[in-house]
Each structure stands twice: as C-alpha cells, then as structure tokens.
Design a protein around this motif. Structure first.
Motif, PDB file in Angstrom:
ATOM      1  N   THR A  15       0.825  -1.209   0.000  1.00 54.36           N
ATOM      2  CA  THR A  15       0.000   0.000   0.000  1.00 54.36           C
ATOM      3  C   THR A  15       0.857   1.256   0.000  1.00 54.36           C
ATOM      4  OG1 THR A  15      -1.780  -1.133   1.178  1.00 54.36           O
ATOM      5  CG2 THR A  15      -1.766   1.270   1.281  1.00 54.36           C
ATOM      6  N   ARG A  16       1.898   1.259   0.830  1.00 55.32           N
ATOM      7  CA  ARG A  16       2.712   2.466   0.954  1.00 55.32           C
ATOM      8  C   ARG A  16       3.569   2.730  -0.281  1.00 55.32           C
ATOM      9  NH1 ARG A  16       0.954   5.959   4.646  1.00 55.32           N
ATOM     10  NH2 ARG A  16       2.799   7.053   3.856  1.00 55.32           N
ATOM     11  N   ARG A  17       4.094   1.686  -0.921  1.00 56.75           N
ATOM     12  CA  ARG A  17       4.924   1.965  -2.112  1.00 56.75           C
ATOM     13  C   ARG A  17       4.063   2.463  -3.269  1.00 56.75           C
ATOM     14  NH1 ARG A  17       5.048  -2.268  -6.008  1.00 56.75           N
ATOM     15  NH2 ARG A  17       4.440  -4.320  -5.205  1.00 56.75           N
ATOM     16  N   ALA A  18       2.774   2.088  -3.267  1.00 58.40           N
ATOM     17  CA  ALA A  18       1.871   2.583  -4.316  1.00 58.40           C
ATOM     18  C   ALA A  18       1.606   4.073  -4.171  1.00 58.40           C
ATOM     19  CB  ALA A  18       0.556   1.810  -4.283  1.00 58.40           C
ATOM     20  N   LEU A  19       1.868   4.629  -2.982  1.00 62.42           N
ATOM     21  CA  LEU A  19       1.597   6.047  -2.727  1.00 62.42           C
ATOM     22  C   LEU A  19       2.797   6.945  -3.020  1.00 62.42           C
ATOM     23  CD1 LEU A  19      -0.309   5.721   0.679  1.00 62.42           C
ATOM     24  CD2 LEU A  19      -1.304   6.023  -1.593  1.00 62.42           C
ATOM     25  N   VAL A  20       3.955   6.356  -3.280  1.00 62.89           N
ATOM     26  CA  VAL A  20       5.173   7.139  -3.485  1.00 62.89           C
ATOM     27  C   VAL A  20       5.468   7.253  -4.977  1.00 62.89           C
ATOM     28  CG1 VAL A  20       7.628   7.341  -2.966  1.00 62.89           C
ATOM     29  CG2 VAL A  20       6.090   6.311  -1.284  1.00 62.89           C
ATOM     30  N   VAL A  35       2.411   0.209 -12.958  1.00 58.11           N
ATOM     31  CA  VAL A  35       1.900   0.173 -11.590  1.00 58.11           C
ATOM     32  C   VAL A  35       1.938   1.579 -11.006  1.00 58.11           C
ATOM     33  CG1 VAL A  35       2.676  -2.194 -11.199  1.00 58.11           C
ATOM     34  CG2 VAL A  35       4.203  -0.298 -10.633  1.00 58.11           C
ATOM     35  N   PRO A  36       1.012   1.894 -10.102  1.00 60.94           N
ATOM     36  CA  PRO A  36       1.086   3.193  -9.423  1.00 60.94           C
ATOM     37  C   PRO A  36       2.219   3.189  -8.413  1.00 60.94           C
ATOM     38  CG  PRO A  36      -0.689   1.865  -8.496  1.00 60.94           C
ATOM     39  CD  PRO A  36      -0.158   1.100  -9.674  1.00 60.94           C
ATOM     40  N   GLY A  37       2.836   4.345  -8.242  1.00 59.36           N
ATOM     41  CA  GLY A  37       3.887   4.443  -7.240  1.00 59.36           C
ATOM     42  C   GLY A  37       5.161   3.738  -7.655  1.00 59.36           C
ATOM     43  N   LEU A  76      10.119   4.780   1.610  1.00 57.39           N
ATOM     44  CA  LEU A  76       8.680   4.930   1.422  1.00 57.39           C
ATOM     45  C   LEU A  76       8.161   6.282   1.903  1.00 57.39           C
ATOM     46  CD1 LEU A  76       7.575   1.337   2.514  1.00 57.39           C
ATOM     47  CD2 LEU A  76       7.883   2.217   0.184  1.00 57.39           C
ATOM     48  N   CYS A  77       9.085   7.166   2.296  1.00 53.93           N
ATOM     49  CA  CYS A  77       8.728   8.543   2.692  1.00 53.93           C
ATOM     50  C   CYS A  77       7.660   8.551   3.784  1.00 53.93           C
ATOM     51  CB  CYS A  77       8.245   9.348   1.479  1.00 53.93           C
ATOM     52  SG  CYS A  77       9.405   9.381   0.093  1.00 53.93           S
ATOM     53  N   LEU A  78       7.849   7.742   4.814  1.00 53.52           N
ATOM     54  CA  LEU A  78       6.837   7.598   5.856  1.00 53.52           C
ATOM     55  C   LEU A  78       6.889   8.753   6.847  1.00 53.52           C
ATOM     56  CD1 LEU A  78       7.092   3.787   6.710  1.00 53.52           C
ATOM     57  CD2 LEU A  78       5.704   4.922   4.957  1.00 53.52           C
ATOM     58  N   ASP A  79       5.716   9.245   7.230  1.00 55.13           N
ATOM     59  CA  ASP A  79       5.664  10.233   8.301  1.00 55.13           C
ATOM     60  C   ASP A  79       5.742   9.495   9.639  1.00 55.13           C
ATOM     61  OD1 ASP A  79       3.152   9.125   8.743  1.00 55.13           O
ATOM     62  OD2 ASP A  79       2.068  10.813   7.868  1.00 55.13           O
ATOM     63  N   GLU A  80       5.669  10.247  10.730  1.00 56.47           N
ATOM     64  CA  GLU A  80       5.878   9.645  12.048  1.00 56.47           C
ATOM     65  C   GLU A  80       4.835   8.583  12.369  1.00 56.47           C
ATOM     66  OE1 GLU A  80       6.332  11.094  16.718  1.00 56.47           O
ATOM     67  OE2 GLU A  80       6.507  12.538  15.093  1.00 56.47           O
ATOM     68  N   THR A  81       3.569   8.845  12.001  1.00 58.48           N
ATOM     69  CA  THR A  81       2.502   7.890  12.289  1.00 58.48           C
ATOM     70  C   THR A  81       2.688   6.607  11.499  1.00 58.48           C
ATOM     71  OG1 THR A  81       0.954   9.690  12.758  1.00 58.48           O
ATOM     72  CG2 THR A  81       0.009   7.535  12.272  1.00 58.48           C
ATOM     73  N   ALA A  82       2.976   6.745  10.204  1.00 57.83           N
ATOM     74  CA  ALA A  82       3.172   5.568   9.360  1.00 57.83           C
ATOM     75  C   ALA A  82       4.416   4.794   9.767  1.00 57.83           C
ATOM     76  CB  ALA A  82       3.264   5.981   7.893  1.00 57.83           C
ATOM     77  N   ALA A  83       5.470   5.510  10.186  1.00 53.33           N
ATOM     78  CA  ALA A  83       6.696   4.843  10.635  1.00 53.33           C
ATOM     79  C   ALA A  83       6.429   4.016  11.890  1.00 53.33           C
ATOM     80  CB  ALA A  83       7.792   5.872  10.897  1.00 53.33           C
ATOM     81  N   ALA A  84       5.620   4.560  12.796  1.00 51.58           N
ATOM     82  CA  ALA A  84       5.280   3.815  14.009  1.00 51.58           C
ATOM     83  C   ALA A  84       4.497   2.554  13.660  1.00 51.58           C
ATOM     84  CB  ALA A  84       4.473   4.698  14.957  1.00 51.58           C
ATOM     85  N   GLU A  85       3.619   2.645  12.674  1.00 50.63           N
ATOM     86  CA  GLU A  85       2.855   1.471  12.238  1.00 50.63           C
ATOM     87  C   GLU A  85       3.774   0.432  11.612  1.00 50.63           C
ATOM     88  OE1 GLU A  85      -0.632  -0.890  11.436  1.00 50.63           O
ATOM     89  OE2 GLU A  85       0.019   0.573  12.932  1.00 50.63           O
TER      90      GLU A  85
END
Length: 269
Positions: A15-20, A35-37, A76-85
């Motif tokens: 899911t996350r790589r599709a957003l980048v 593919v997206p992302g 994957l350019c994760l923010d703090e919330t996504a990194a915690a997940e």
C-alpha cells in the motif's frame, strides 16, 4: 522466517509503495508505468536490499532487521505515524549476540527478583536479560534490545518515559562515557550513527556540551494497563562480568506505584 507469514506487513508495504511517486524518491522515469507508485525493484534499490529479499518481505516470509526498517521508512517517505505502524507490524528481529550471554546464576538472581522490574545491561546499554516484571513493563517497545534505541527510536517512548528529557540526557551521558573508553569500537560507531540518522533529538543532545552537575535518571513512567508509575533506578556493577550492570527499578513500599507493580505482575502472569 519460521512461523506464520506476516501478511499484515506485506499489505502495508504494498500500500505504501503505491503512494510514493518515483520523483519523490529521487528516481528518474521514462515512458508509461504499469503500476502506481514505486515498483518492488525500485524499493529494493532505494533500501539497498536484493529484489528477491524485498519480494519475500512483501510476501510475509522475512522478518526485517532494525536497519531494514529504518531504510524502508526513508524509501517509502513515511511520516511519524506511518513509521510507528511499520515498526509495530515489522517487530524487527533483535541483533544476534554471540558473546553476550548472561550466566545461569545471574539469570536465577534476576528471576528471583519479583517485586521490582530488573534487567541486565551490557556494553553500550544493550539489554541482555529481563525479569518477568521488566518484560511486562517494556511490553509495548519494539526496540527492546538496547536502552538507547528504546529512548530515541521507539514509538512507545514518548508515552512511556514521562521524564523523557531527563532520561534522554542520562542516556547520552552514558553513551559519552562509553565513547571515552571505546571510541574505536565498531558497535559504538554504528549505534551513534544509527541514532544520529534516525533521531533529531539525539543529534541535538549529542552535539551539546556535556552538562555540569549531576544528571539523574527519570523517575516517572506510564504503562497503559496500570497507569503512572514512580520508580527509582538503582544500578549495580556485576563484578563477575566487568562492563555489565544489573538495573532495578523499585517503587516505594506501600505506595500507589508499588500496588501498580503488583497489578502489572498479575496481568503478566
């Protein structure tokens, strides 16, 4: 990887790589993309992994190391919330230790200590062993293998360490003292480098001049199952194993925190 597949981690990564977008990650693209992302091979390239290993991560067949998780966060350019997940889902595998085994006699002493959380620290504050109460106290941590990683990198730290600044300053002072005696140690350089890259707060404290006066450890902690705890930190050198320390965190007798430790022990059992 033994046991069940980690399908939740695989779904998260897909899911996350599709957003980048490739441009966000500094990649040049040409022509139409299917593919997206990002593609799997592009994430592998950005993280320094083999394409096959990254594919197995998405399939849930591998358990990533701490370094891999940190690389995935950046790729994957994760923010703090996504990194915690990501940390929660990955549950990174602890670093292997071949020489840091705790003697059976010390383990027995540790396990006999039932009224206070207690654990053994090795070089550079690696956590080598815990008693049952310390295991319960630290149950929300992902980076449970090293006290510095717990304080500066773990998503559970801001809630757990109510005296975070005091705790962080004491940890940095401990690391400075290790550096005074083992500046050329590869393990120390890797730890300082990892903390510096991943934690702006560590970088700031590490760059500050060493503070004057006595630095005390934090005394206030929070566990979601029992609430706030006030614990003092007692540190005992282990003479039979130079460089190692036994850390105990008792509460004042007949205090609310002492009752909370009894409840936590009961819940853990």
């Amino acid at each position: 990887m033994n046991g069940e597949r980690n399908t939740a981690l695989g779904a998260f990564l897909r899911t996350r790589r599709a957003l980048v977008q490739p441009e966000q990650a500094g990649l040049r693209t040409a022509g139409r993309r299917r593919v997206p992302g990002l593609r799997r091979d592009e994430v592998a390239l950005l993280t320094g992994l083999s394409a096959g290993y990254y594919a197995r991560l998405e399939q849930g067949h591998e358990r990533p190391t701490h370094q891999t998780v940190e690389s995935l966060k950046r790729a994957l350019c994760l923010d703090e919330t996504a990194a915690a997940e990501l940390h929660r889902l990955a549950r990174p595998a602890p670093r292997r230790r071949t020489r840091d085994r705790v003697s059976p006699h010390l383990l027995q002493l540790l396990n006999d200590w039932t009224t206070a959380p207690a654990y053994v620290l090795g070089r550079f504050n690696d956590v080598l062993a815990r008693n049952a109460l310390a295991t319960a106290l630290h149950s929300r941590f992902v980076h449970g293998d090293n006290l510095h990683r717990m304080i500066f990198l773990d998503p559970a730290a801001p809630e757990f360490f109510l005296d975070w600044t005091a705790t962080a300053r004491a940890a940095v002072l401990d690391l400075r003292r290790d550096a005074d005696h083992a500046a050329d140690e590869r393990g120390l350089r890797e730890l300082v480098g990892e903390l510096s890259l991943a934690s702006p707060r560590f970088r700031r404290l590490w760059a500050e001049p060493e503070p004057r006066g006595r630095i005390t450890h934090g005394t206030h902690f929070f566990h979601p199952d029992v609430g706030e705890l006030e614990l003092r930190t007692e540190i005992f050198p282990i003479t039979s194993a130079p460089g190692r320390r036994l850390v105990a965190q008792p509460a004042e007798p007949r205090s609310r925190s002492a009752d909370a430790l009894v409840l936590l022990s009961t819940l853990a059992a």
